[in-house]
Design a protein around this motif. Structure first.
Motif, PDB file in Angstrom:
ATOM      1  N   ILE A  10      54.756  37.851  32.709  1.00 54.34           N
ATOM      2  CA  ILE A  10      53.504  37.215  33.120  1.00 54.34           C
ATOM      3  C   ILE A  10      52.973  37.866  34.391  1.00 54.34           C
ATOM      4  CG2 ILE A  10      52.497  35.052  33.979  1.00 54.34           C
ATOM      5  CD1 ILE A  10      54.448  33.625  31.993  1.00 54.34           C
ATOM      6  N   TYR A  11      53.850  38.106  35.348  1.00 54.29           N
ATOM      7  CA  TYR A  11      53.470  38.765  36.597  1.00 54.29           C
ATOM      8  C   TYR A  11      52.955  40.180  36.305  1.00 54.29           C
ATOM      9  CZ  TYR A  11      54.119  40.613  41.374  1.00 54.29           C
ATOM     10  OH  TYR A  11      53.956  41.201  42.603  1.00 54.29           O
ATOM     11  N   LEU A  14      49.442  39.855  35.004  1.00 53.45           N
ATOM     12  CA  LEU A  14      48.514  39.506  36.083  1.00 53.45           C
ATOM     13  C   LEU A  14      48.163  40.722  36.934  1.00 53.45           C
ATOM     14  CD1 LEU A  14      49.903  36.079  37.345  1.00 53.45           C
ATOM     15  CD2 LEU A  14      47.729  36.503  36.195  1.00 53.45           C
ATOM     16  N   ILE A  17      45.970  43.127  34.800  1.00 54.73           N
ATOM     17  CA  ILE A  17      44.625  42.576  34.638  1.00 54.73           C
ATOM     18  C   ILE A  17      43.864  42.648  35.956  1.00 54.73           C
ATOM     19  CG2 ILE A  17      43.345  40.428  34.209  1.00 54.73           C
ATOM     20  CD1 ILE A  17      45.533  39.807  32.080  1.00 54.73           C
ATOM     21  N   GLY A  18      44.554  42.403  37.061  1.00 52.19           N
ATOM     22  CA  GLY A  18      43.924  42.528  38.376  1.00 52.19           C
ATOM     23  C   GLY A  18      43.410  43.938  38.624  1.00 52.19           C
ATOM     24  N   GLY A  39      51.824  47.223  36.774  1.00 58.21           N
ATOM     25  CA  GLY A  39      52.037  46.366  35.608  1.00 58.21           C
ATOM     26  C   GLY A  39      53.002  47.003  34.617  1.00 58.21           C
ATOM     27  N   LEU A  87      46.801  38.128  46.091  1.00 56.65           N
ATOM     28  CA  LEU A  87      47.853  38.914  45.436  1.00 56.65           C
ATOM     29  C   LEU A  87      49.085  39.071  46.327  1.00 56.65           C
ATOM     30  CD1 LEU A  87      45.647  41.482  43.561  1.00 56.65           C
ATOM     31  CD2 LEU A  87      47.067  39.703  42.565  1.00 56.65           C
ATOM     32  N   VAL A  90      50.883  35.750  45.734  1.00 54.10           N
ATOM     33  CA  VAL A  90      51.485  35.727  44.394  1.00 54.10           C
ATOM     34  C   VAL A  90      52.706  36.648  44.353  1.00 54.10           C
ATOM     35  CG1 VAL A  90      51.109  36.371  41.968  1.00 54.10           C
ATOM     36  CG2 VAL A  90      49.374  35.056  43.205  1.00 54.10           C
ATOM     37  N   SER A  91      52.581  37.811  44.965  1.00 52.80           N
ATOM     38  CA  SER A  91      53.709  38.756  44.991  1.00 52.80           C
ATOM     39  C   SER A  91      54.864  38.224  45.821  1.00 52.80           C
ATOM     40  CB  SER A  91      53.240  40.114  45.534  1.00 52.80           C
ATOM     41  OG  SER A  91      52.292  40.673  44.655  1.00 52.80           O
TER      42      SER A  91
END
Length: 107
Positions: A10-11, A14, A17-18, A39, A87, A90-91
């Motif tokens: 999932i990460y 993300l 997509i970012g 990714g 980000l 999130v990271s």
């Protein structure tokens, strides 16, 4: 443990997509290349973790730490929460989850 392994994927999605969004909105080739590259590296970590969870989690943790540093430096330079600050957070969360999972008993 299986949930954490799926969080790697999932990460990875993300981050990829970012990178695509960064390219579409700002025509930033750097965003596209770094997003897709990071990714892809995380997707490899996910695949490795299916075979050997410890090695895959170590790889995912190292990549997440590198992304925390990159996004924190970008946030510091721009002072804009979106996208660098978000980000970075999130990271940082991903780094913490992956690192904690390394110390959980393997099933």
């Amino acid at each position: 443990m299986a949930t954490i392994i799926w969080l790697i994927l999932i990460y990875a999605l993300l981050v990829a997509i970012g990178g695509i969004i960064g390219y579409v909105k700002a025509k930033s080739n750097q965003s596209l290349l770094s997003g897709l590259g990071s990714g892809a590296a995380l997707a490899i970590a996910w695949y490795v973790s299916l075979q050997n969870p410890t090695i895959g989690l170590i790889l995912a943790t190292v990549i997440a730490v590198a992304l925390v540093i990159v996004f924190a430096l970008r946030f510091r330079a721009t002072s804009k929460f979106m996208p660098a600050g978000l980000l970075a957070l999130v990271s940082l969360a991903a780094t913490g989850l992956f690192a904690i999972a390394l110390f959980l008993p393997q099933a």
